[in-house]
Write an enzyme that holds these catalytic residues in place. Structure first.
Site, PDB file in Angstrom:
ATOM      1  N   ASN A  10       0.907  -1.215   0.079  1.00  0.00           N
ATOM      2  CA  ASN A  10       0.071  -0.070   0.028  1.00  0.00           C
ATOM      3  C   ASN A  10       0.829   1.359   0.006  1.00  0.00           C
ATOM      4  O   ASN A  10       1.923   1.341   0.523  1.00  0.00           O
ATOM      5  CB  ASN A  10      -0.642   0.165   1.234  1.00  0.00           C
ATOM      6  CG  ASN A  10      -2.050  -0.851   1.164  1.00  0.00           C
ATOM      7  OD1 ASN A  10      -2.618  -1.279   0.085  1.00  0.00           O
ATOM      8  ND2 ASN A  10      -2.667  -1.005   2.413  1.00  0.00           N
ATOM      9  N   LEU A  41       3.607  -5.826   2.919  1.00  0.00           N
ATOM     10  CA  LEU A  41       4.815  -5.088   2.717  1.00  0.00           C
ATOM     11  C   LEU A  41       5.625  -4.951   4.155  1.00  0.00           C
ATOM     12  O   LEU A  41       6.613  -5.193   4.315  1.00  0.00           O
ATOM     13  CB  LEU A  41       4.687  -3.736   2.096  1.00  0.00           C
ATOM     14  CG  LEU A  41       5.948  -2.910   1.879  1.00  0.00           C
ATOM     15  CD1 LEU A  41       5.903  -2.233   0.460  1.00  0.00           C
ATOM     16  CD2 LEU A  41       6.330  -2.112   2.773  1.00  0.00           C
ATOM     17  N   ASN A  42       4.847  -4.517   5.127  1.00  0.00           N
ATOM     18  CA  ASN A  42       5.372  -4.161   6.509  1.00  0.00           C
ATOM     19  C   ASN A  42       5.963  -5.622   6.942  1.00  0.00           C
ATOM     20  O   ASN A  42       7.109  -5.403   7.723  1.00  0.00           O
ATOM     21  CB  ASN A  42       4.278  -3.506   7.439  1.00  0.00           C
ATOM     22  CG  ASN A  42       3.661  -2.326   6.737  1.00  0.00           C
ATOM     23  OD1 ASN A  42       4.169  -1.630   6.079  1.00  0.00           O
ATOM     24  ND2 ASN A  42       2.652  -1.794   7.381  1.00  0.00           N
ATOM     25  N   THR A 213      -1.749 -11.450  20.835  1.00  0.00           N
ATOM     26  CA  THR A 213      -1.189 -10.260  21.171  1.00  0.00           C
ATOM     27  C   THR A 213      -2.115  -9.590  22.040  1.00  0.00           C
ATOM     28  O   THR A 213      -3.317  -9.429  21.577  1.00  0.00           O
ATOM     29  CB  THR A 213      -0.682  -9.368  20.011  1.00  0.00           C
ATOM     30  OG1 THR A 213      -1.520  -8.998  18.926  1.00  0.00           O
ATOM     31  CG2 THR A 213       0.353  -9.859  19.421  1.00  0.00           C
ATOM     32  N   ASP A 239       3.329   6.587  16.949  1.00  0.00           N
ATOM     33  CA  ASP A 239       2.226   6.154  15.920  1.00  0.00           C
ATOM     34  C   ASP A 239       2.311   4.617  16.022  1.00  0.00           C
ATOM     35  O   ASP A 239       3.418   4.206  15.812  1.00  0.00           O
ATOM     36  CB  ASP A 239       2.870   6.623  14.587  1.00  0.00           C
ATOM     37  CG  ASP A 239       2.169   6.393  13.303  1.00  0.00           C
ATOM     38  OD1 ASP A 239       1.076   5.530  13.550  1.00  0.00           O
ATOM     39  OD2 ASP A 239       2.479   6.508  12.233  1.00  0.00           O
ATOM     40  N   ASP A 245       2.551  -5.722  12.652  1.00  0.00           N
ATOM     41  CA  ASP A 245       3.433  -6.397  11.239  1.00  0.00           C
ATOM     42  C   ASP A 245       4.713  -6.471  12.083  1.00  0.00           C
ATOM     43  O   ASP A 245       5.272  -7.574  11.500  1.00  0.00           O
ATOM     44  CB  ASP A 245       3.663  -5.333  10.150  1.00  0.00           C
ATOM     45  CG  ASP A 245       1.646  -5.131   9.874  1.00  0.00           C
ATOM     46  OD1 ASP A 245       0.896  -5.683   9.822  1.00  0.00           O
ATOM     47  OD2 ASP A 245       1.539  -4.063   9.361  1.00  0.00           O
ATOM     48  N   GLY A 278       8.128   5.398  15.994  1.00  0.00           N
ATOM     49  CA  GLY A 278       8.534   6.526  14.906  1.00  0.00           C
ATOM     50  C   GLY A 278       7.290   6.442  14.147  1.00  0.00           C
ATOM     51  O   GLY A 278       6.180   5.703  14.261  1.00  0.00           O
ATOM     52  N   SER A 284       9.287   3.000   9.907  1.00  0.00           N
ATOM     53  CA  SER A 284       9.505   2.984  11.637  1.00  0.00           C
ATOM     54  C   SER A 284       9.928   1.518  12.161  1.00  0.00           C
ATOM     55  O   SER A 284      10.212   1.352  13.301  1.00  0.00           O
ATOM     56  CB  SER A 284       8.158   3.371  12.234  1.00  0.00           C
ATOM     57  OG  SER A 284       7.234   2.416  12.127  1.00  0.00           O
TER      58      SER A 284
HETATM   59  O1  RIB Z   1      -0.788  -2.760   9.629  1.00  0.00           O
HETATM   60  C1  RIB Z   1      -0.542  -1.276   9.130  1.00  0.00           C
HETATM   61  C2  RIB Z   1      -1.101  -1.300   7.522  1.00  0.00           C
HETATM   62  O2  RIB Z   1      -2.289  -1.359   7.719  1.00  0.00           O
HETATM   63  C3  RIB Z   1      -0.815  -0.022   7.168  1.00  0.00           C
HETATM   64  O3  RIB Z   1       0.446   0.251   6.622  1.00  0.00           O
HETATM   65  C4  RIB Z   1      -1.919   0.322   6.090  1.00  0.00           C
HETATM   66  O4  RIB Z   1      -1.403   0.199   4.558  1.00  0.00           O
HETATM   67  C5  RIB Z   1      -2.560  -0.906   6.259  1.00  0.00           C
HETATM   68  O5  RIB Z   1      -2.723  -1.824   5.412  1.00  0.00           O
END
Ligand code: RIB
Length: 297
Positions: A10, A41-42, A213, A239, A245, A278, A284
């Site tokens: 995203n 991605l995260n 969690t 934040d 993730d 972060g 972050s």
């Molecule tokens: O878990 C956080 C993510 O949830 C964000 O990066 C956003 O893109 C959503 O998918």
């Protein structure tokens, strides 16, 4: 052994706000920042920063080339990140309030254009004993899990964001759930919390490893023989985006690198605590070096 994360990519538009916008209200934000994100991605970024050899599979649009670059720069293998010509990359509108909490609107975009043919192409590169990690932000998850099972791969499901589509997946094929209490309640079909919720999940999925969690109360791991607890580390929250993730990437990565459960939980808790200090999602997430150096009590 290889790890495949088949998941979302995203573009995150993060608006700083005094409070979350209410029904019928128009508010001004104090800042707008654009970050790489998406639960898929995260998590790939977290896996790689934690030292795992990780392959990301997913779809972006022509506006998402930078997401693929970021994955590559972080050491994630991007052979299976495909670009669609006619759809936008998925995006997230994120409100971030003064306490560091967030609320998110998702636009699926390319994340919702995964074809069965693409899934089959990806799985040709994996074999028995490899691991699949998925979240709930792309289409074709039921088929992806089916393919992984046929190959003899292990399956990790982070059912986030939770919605009814999770129940289209054959959950018997899942070897490990990583989830928060809200997601756990939906999966268990009750309104319990903490230990009681964990017991219900264990009854419902007796052969599946569960990592629950609990926010500020930490986390708990349970498999058929063991239960292991982990506290959360107290930090100044800026934040919370991508904390979950980071936890998933670090915990599974630790286990796959042969670390004991307790050590993997500890690293995951420390890494996610650093993430909330972060701004932004993927940027972050800390590298292992920083996590090992941190002196949280
Ligand atoms: O878990 C956080 C993510 O949830 C964000 O990066 C956003 O893109 C959503 O998918």
């Amino acid at each position: 052994m290889k790890v495949l994360n088949f998941g979302s990519l995203n573009i995150d538009y993060v608006y700083d706000v005094e409070h979350f916008v209410q029904k019928g209200e128009t508010i001004s934000s104090t800042a707008l920042k654009v970050f790489s994100g998406g639960k898929g991605l995260n998590q790939s970024v977290a896996f790689s920063k934690a030292g795992a050899d990780i392959y990301h599979a997913g779809m972006i649009g022509t506006d998402g080339t930078f997401l693929k670059e970021i994955l590559k720069e972080t050491g994630v293998k991007v052979d299976y990140v495909k670009q669609a010509e006619t759809v936008r990359t998925g995006n997230a509108i994120i409100q971030n309030d003064r306490q560091g909490d967030n609320c998110i609107i998702l636009y699926g975009g390319a994340n919702q254009t995964i074809s069965k043919k693409f899934v089959e192409e990806v799985f040709r590169g994996f074999e028995s004993g490899d691991w699949l990690v998925i979240q709930n932000e792309i289409n074709e998850n039921p088929y992806i899990v089916e393919c992984a099972h046929k190959k003899g791969m292990k399956v990790v499901l982070n059912p986030s964001p939770m919605n009814e589509k999770i129940f289209d997946i054959n959950l018997k094929y899942v070897d490990c759930f990583i989830l928060n209490e809200g997601e756990g309640k939906v999966l268990a079909g009750n309104d319990l919390q903490g230990e009681e919720l964990l017991d219900e999940l264990k009854k419902k999925f007796p052969h599946t490893t569960i990592v629950l969690t609990l926010g500020e109360r930490g986390s708990v791991y349970a498999d058929e023989n063991n239960t292991v607890y982990q506290k959360a580390y107290k930090v100044k929250t800026v934040d919370t985006t991508a904390a979950g993730d980071t936890f998933t990437g670090y915990f599974i990565s630790g286990r796959l690198q042969g670390m004991p459960v307790k050590q993997s939980l500890e690293l995951a808790a420390k890494a996610s605590a650093i993430t909330v200090t972060g701004k932004g999602a993927a940027p972050s997430i800390p590298w292992m070096e920083e996590v090992l150096k941190c002196d949280f009590e």
